[in-house]
Design an enzyme around this catalytic site. Sequence first.
Site, PDB file in Angstrom:
ATOM      1  N   ARG A   1      21.413   1.923   7.621  1.00 15.49           N
ATOM      2  CA  ARG A   1      20.881   3.262   7.394  1.00 15.49           C
ATOM      3  C   ARG A   1      20.979   3.669   5.931  1.00 15.49           C
ATOM      4  NH1 ARG A   1      22.926   6.536  12.895  1.00 15.49           N
ATOM      5  NH2 ARG A   1      21.187   5.808  14.178  1.00 15.49           N
TER       6      ARG A   1
ATOM      7  N   TYR B   1      12.900   2.936  10.900  1.00 16.19           N
ATOM      8  CA  TYR B   1      13.983   1.955  10.853  1.00 16.19           C
ATOM      9  C   TYR B   1      15.328   2.604  11.202  1.00 16.19           C
ATOM     10  CZ  TYR B   1      11.702  -2.026   8.450  1.00 16.19           C
ATOM     11  OH  TYR B   1      10.941  -3.115   8.124  1.00 16.19           O
ATOM     12  N   GLU B   2      16.110   1.875  12.005  1.00 15.82           N
ATOM     13  CA  GLU B   2      17.491   2.266  12.324  1.00 15.82           C
ATOM     14  C   GLU B   2      17.583   3.676  12.900  1.00 15.82           C
ATOM     15  OE1 GLU B   2      19.094  -0.352  12.206  1.00 15.82           O
ATOM     16  OE2 GLU B   2      17.708  -1.397  10.889  1.00 15.82           O
ATOM     17  N   GLY B   3      16.555   4.077  13.626  1.00 16.49           N
ATOM     18  CA  GLY B   3      16.553   5.397  14.241  1.00 16.49           C
ATOM     19  C   GLY B   3      15.629   6.351  13.518  1.00 16.49           C
TER      20      GLY B   3
ATOM     21  N   GLN C   1      18.445  10.648  13.322  1.00 18.77           N
ATOM     22  CA  GLN C   1      19.363  10.947  12.206  1.00 18.77           C
ATOM     23  C   GLN C   1      19.809  12.399  12.266  1.00 18.77           C
ATOM     24  OE1 GLN C   1      20.116   8.171  10.548  1.00 18.77           O
ATOM     25  NE2 GLN C   1      18.490   7.162  11.700  1.00 18.77           N
TER      26      GLN C   1
END
Length: 591
Positions: free
Chosen positions: A298, A442-444, A449
């Site tokens: 992240r 990406y990554e959530g 977030q």
Amino acid sequence: MTIYKAPLDDLRFALHDVLGAEAVLTPLAGGEGHTRDLLDAVLEEAARFNEQVLAPLNASGDAEGCHFDKATATVTTPKGFKEAYRTYVEGGWAGLTMPEALGGQALPEVIGVAMKEMLDSANLAWGNYPLLSQGAAHALQLHGDAWQKEVFLKPMVAGRWCGSMCLTEPQAGSDLGLLKTRAEPAGDGSYRLTGTKIFITAGEHDLTENIVHLVLARLPDAPTGSRGISLFAVPKFKVARDGSMGERNAVAAGAIEHKMGIHGSPTCVMNFDGAEGWLVGQPHKGLFGMFTMMNAARLAVGVQGVGLAERALQNSLHYARERLQGRALSGPAQPDKPADPLVVHPDVRRMLLTQRAIVEGGRALMLYAALQLDIEERASDEAARTKAGELVAFLIPIVKGVLTELAQESVKEAVQVYGGHGYITENGIEQFVRDARIITLYEGTTGIQAMDLLGRKIMQLKGAGFRHFLEEIGGFCQRHAGDAMLAEFVAPLGQAAREWQALTTALAERVQADPEELGAAAVDYLYYAGYVALAYMWARSVAAADAGTQPAAFRQAKRDTARFYFARMLPRCAVHRAAIEAGVASLPALG
């Protein structure tokens, strides 16, 4: 063809003048040699590699893309990528921040982040290969057994092998509790994994001789939901505990996705058909390892946003200075020419200053977060490590969520500066827009977030990192309260911080009364936090510039951009506050 010149002057300014990196790093464990001279030397070498090796491959890699051979289930990367990776490894970049005991150089994370920004500006798609590998390596470093570190991790640190993160499944996107990949004990300490993973960046490629997949799966006795997830290391080629490589493992790419951007980076469907794997960490505790990978990734994705925005800014600024179009409203600025350059027009300057405010403020924020990571990992004082860790946890969703969203704005403005020429492939600007779209996912997603920030870091963890950050802002404002040169920044920053605290308190009370208020407010709260955090970085930047020895033009540019930010971007907080206060009642059910 787009230009790229590593922003060494501003990187040095952010590291040394704004953040005082040398004074922070040298007292830390193993930091005695992390002086300004060393850090600057690394930056210069990184600039050379990224400008000369990676940047020229950006457009060609996008045009060619990756090639998938269905018969052999292999991926061939674009022309020049493999040679660039060899140069990267030979330069020692693969293990830049990893411990010397593992074959790394043990340099601080903050210099790794600075290197990564340049890498992402130069060639975002290429940068995905080491990004995922570094996340997997960090998880093995913290959670792997001694033999796994020796057998899997050392070749990854050396760059001979890469790693991947295999989390998502067709029916289980962000809800990992729904994943179905199975891991059956084989009786010899290993496991056999069966299942399908999707959206796996760099799951298959030709850059390295082996790829170590870190895979989330369920053991036969696993409890339901996310509590039943375990983490496994599954190499592309089997590896014995003594490190010897064997036959091809039963894991292969089933396809690569046809996608909007990052064409030089393969996004793979990965099929595990009884593949040999090894448990990493404790059974049913795979989420610990996953969050190790996720937090590192992240932060790295937030850096991608700054990297893309930097290159877009460089090109749009160059174009605005060179392109002749129209006349200044106050009369010809260059009467000897048929038209004035675009930069004379106020709205063009607005777009360029928006980009600069995002890039330079975002750069300071991401480096600040990375420096906290170094303190957390290396400080001798436990209280200092705890505080830094809480700050990092608080900042990561802001760095990832806000900087990637603002990168969208920045690259959009770059296209707007170019006008129709920005939409044409040969000019290279539209690639930044296509490449940038993925980083908010990406990554959530941004919503994830936001829920992490508000739901976990503020509500569940009682805002520990938030309090530290507000204390820092308050301390800065107090120290500079009598500085007439900073008054135009200190007063509104202090006011914004106080309003942020009051908003957070009021929102926490509303969430306790109705949990739906959390989801209704989260994204606007994330933006609010990001704009105040960037205001703090800009105020610090002006203070540092006033006290520094940079050329007068550099110092004036910092002050001018900070003024623009405080006048035109920080007020966006009012819009987000209004949306938060509108509450869940403003979001009716959809039929």
